[in-house]
Design a protein around this motif. Structure first.
Motif, PDB file in Angstrom:
ATOM      1  N   SER A  30       0.828  -1.203   0.000  1.00  0.00           N
ATOM      2  CA  SER A  30       0.000   0.000   0.000  1.00  0.00           C
ATOM      3  C   SER A  30       0.862   1.253   0.000  1.00  0.00           C
ATOM      4  O   SER A  30       0.527   2.255  -0.631  1.00  0.00           O
ATOM      5  N   LYS A  31       1.992   1.199   0.708  1.00  0.00           N
ATOM      6  CA  LYS A  31       2.935   2.310   0.749  1.00  0.00           C
ATOM      7  C   LYS A  31       4.330   1.738   0.877  1.00  0.00           C
ATOM      8  O   LYS A  31       4.513   0.671   1.463  1.00  0.00           O
ATOM      9  N   ASN A  54       9.459   1.408 -11.968  1.00  0.00           N
ATOM     10  CA  ASN A  54       8.093   1.892 -11.771  1.00  0.00           C
ATOM     11  C   ASN A  54       7.960   2.427 -10.350  1.00  0.00           C
ATOM     12  O   ASN A  54       7.360   1.795  -9.496  1.00  0.00           O
ATOM     13  N   ALA A  55       8.582   3.566 -10.133  1.00  0.00           N
ATOM     14  CA  ALA A  55       8.619   4.101  -8.773  1.00  0.00           C
ATOM     15  C   ALA A  55       7.207   4.430  -8.303  1.00  0.00           C
ATOM     16  O   ALA A  55       6.495   5.214  -8.907  1.00  0.00           O
ATOM     17  N   LYS A  56       6.825   3.763  -7.213  1.00  0.00           N
ATOM     18  CA  LYS A  56       5.564   4.146  -6.573  1.00  0.00           C
ATOM     19  C   LYS A  56       5.849   5.403  -5.756  1.00  0.00           C
ATOM     20  O   LYS A  56       6.940   5.954  -5.795  1.00  0.00           O
ATOM     21  N   ASP A  57       4.887   5.830  -4.993  1.00  0.00           N
ATOM     22  CA  ASP A  57       5.145   6.942  -4.074  1.00  0.00           C
ATOM     23  C   ASP A  57       5.974   6.411  -2.915  1.00  0.00           C
ATOM     24  O   ASP A  57       5.573   5.454  -2.240  1.00  0.00           O
ATOM     25  N   PHE A  58       7.125   7.017  -2.719  1.00  0.00           N
ATOM     26  CA  PHE A  58       7.988   6.611  -1.610  1.00  0.00           C
ATOM     27  C   PHE A  58       7.961   7.678  -0.530  1.00  0.00           C
ATOM     28  O   PHE A  58       7.891   8.862  -0.811  1.00  0.00           O
ATOM     29  N   GLU A  59       8.060   7.216   0.692  1.00  0.00           N
ATOM     30  CA  GLU A  59       8.317   8.122   1.811  1.00  0.00           C
ATOM     31  C   GLU A  59       9.726   7.814   2.307  1.00  0.00           C
ATOM     32  O   GLU A  59      10.060   6.650   2.555  1.00  0.00           O
ATOM     33  N   SER A  91       2.041  -2.209   4.165  1.00  0.00           N
ATOM     34  CA  SER A  91       3.161  -1.332   3.814  1.00  0.00           C
ATOM     35  C   SER A  91       4.448  -2.137   3.716  1.00  0.00           C
ATOM     36  O   SER A  91       4.558  -3.240   4.262  1.00  0.00           O
TER      37      SER A  91
END
Length: 355
Positions: A30-31, A54-59, A91
């Protein structure tokens, strides 16, 4: 190349990031959180992000660098950050760093919401050959090494020696100590190979890193919960960890890197092996010489040694009030659960001092 001798496979070089990209594409994370310390944020993060397709949203989560920050306070900060950033049980945590980041990040992931998945990308030689393989996670309790933790394997471990280009020489030597240990507990042939490196160059190291990981993975596969054989991986660590802990918090001592302390511990353990297991004296002399060629000698005074001996009682291999050492009958022939009288420990320090 992969090594599936542990639950989370180990992938090397180009294959590592191909596997990661496939995993990220297929996983239902999910994250995604990337844990770095100040050093790996500066030196390694950009290189790592370039490998992602395929970069997802990273924190990005950042912690202070160094063993002194490997504690529950740092974990609490990360648990709070994960909560605030809406992390859930689906996550994923990617730990990009040395042994502190992989140990602590694995522990934070293993305990947040009773466990989220994590991937280790070790960036130091020490973490590549030791900290990131075998599922051990944890943090220090005060100056006592790795007292709090769980065994929980990463989804995968990605090893790419490109990250070693950012390491200072003393950190490379620190990692080499664990490779030397693998030689002493596994075979004379491997010991001779890793002590005859003309220089620490990356081409030589790639094969040695793979072989060292395979030695450790084979041991972990046979004894995942450290009931027997896995204790051999602690050769030099009973005194080495106590020395590291003592120097970590003593106001007048310069902090030692893990490998620097373990190098001392291996000389002490080899001398004790001579006294208690008839380890050959000429091999003790050779081991001592080879280790002291690589590592600067550490100074001890008479006040240090009782406090170091006292710290050994917190070693995780101990049971029923006994301090248990791993010693050697010969190179490649470790002996478990050896009891060592205090007077012989003093003698070992005297040997080291005079070496």
């Amino acid at each position: 190349m992969s090594n599936t001798a542990v639950k989370g496979p180990v992938y090397f070089q180009e294959e590592a990031f191909n596997r990661l990209n496939t995993y990220l594409e297929q996983s239902s994370a999910s994250k995604v959180f990337i844990l770095v310390d100040k050093n790996t944020h500066r030196d390694c993060l950009a290189t790592f992000l370039q490998q992602l397709e395929n970069a997802k949203d990273f924190e990005i989560l950042e912690i202070e660098a160094g063993e002194i920050h490997k504690n529950l306070e740092t974990c609490t900060g990360l648990w709070n950050a994960l909560s605030e950033l809406d992390a859930d049980r689906k996550s994923l945590m990617i730990n990009l760093g040395g042994g502190v980041v992989t140990d602590l990040g694995g522990f934070v992931a293993s305990t947040f919401k009773r466990g989220i998945s994590y991937i280790n990308i070790p960036t130091s030689l020490l973490a590549m050959v030791d900290a990131s393989v075998g599922g051990k996670t944890g943090v220090d309790l005060g100056n006592l090494k790795n007292q709090i933790g769980v065994i929980n394997h990463a989804e995968m471990v990605l090893v790419d020696s490109v990250f070693l280009k950012t390491l200072p020489q003393n950190e490379m030597r620190s990692g080499l100590a664990e490779i030397l240990k693998h030689g002493l507990i596994s075979s004379e042939e491997y010991w001779n190979k890793v002590t005859n490196l003309s220089a620490l160059n990356l081409d030589d190291l790639d094969d040695i890193i793979k072989e060292s990981i395979e030695i450790k993975a084979k041991v972990v596969l046979e004894d995942p919960r450290e009931n027997g054989l896995r204790k051999t991986l602690n050769y030099g660590h009973t005194l080495g960890h106590a020395i590291e802990s003592y120097f970590l918090t003593h106001p007048k001592k310069t902090t030692l890197l893990h490998g620097e302390a373990i190098a001392v511990g291996m000389i002490l353990a080899s001398q004790l092996s001579c006294k208690l297991q008839d380890f050959p004296e000429e091999k003790l002399a050779s081991i001592t010489g080879k280790i002291l060629d690589i590592y600067e000698k550490v100074e001890f005074n008479k006040e240090d040694i009782p406090q170091i001996i006292n710290l050994m009682k917190y070693d995780k291999k101990n049971s029923h009030g006994n301090i248990n050492f791993v010693l050697l009958k010969d190179i490649g022939e470790p002996v478990l659960d050896c009891q060592v009288p205090t007077n012989l420990i003093w003698d070992a320090f005297k040997y080291y001092e005079e070496a």
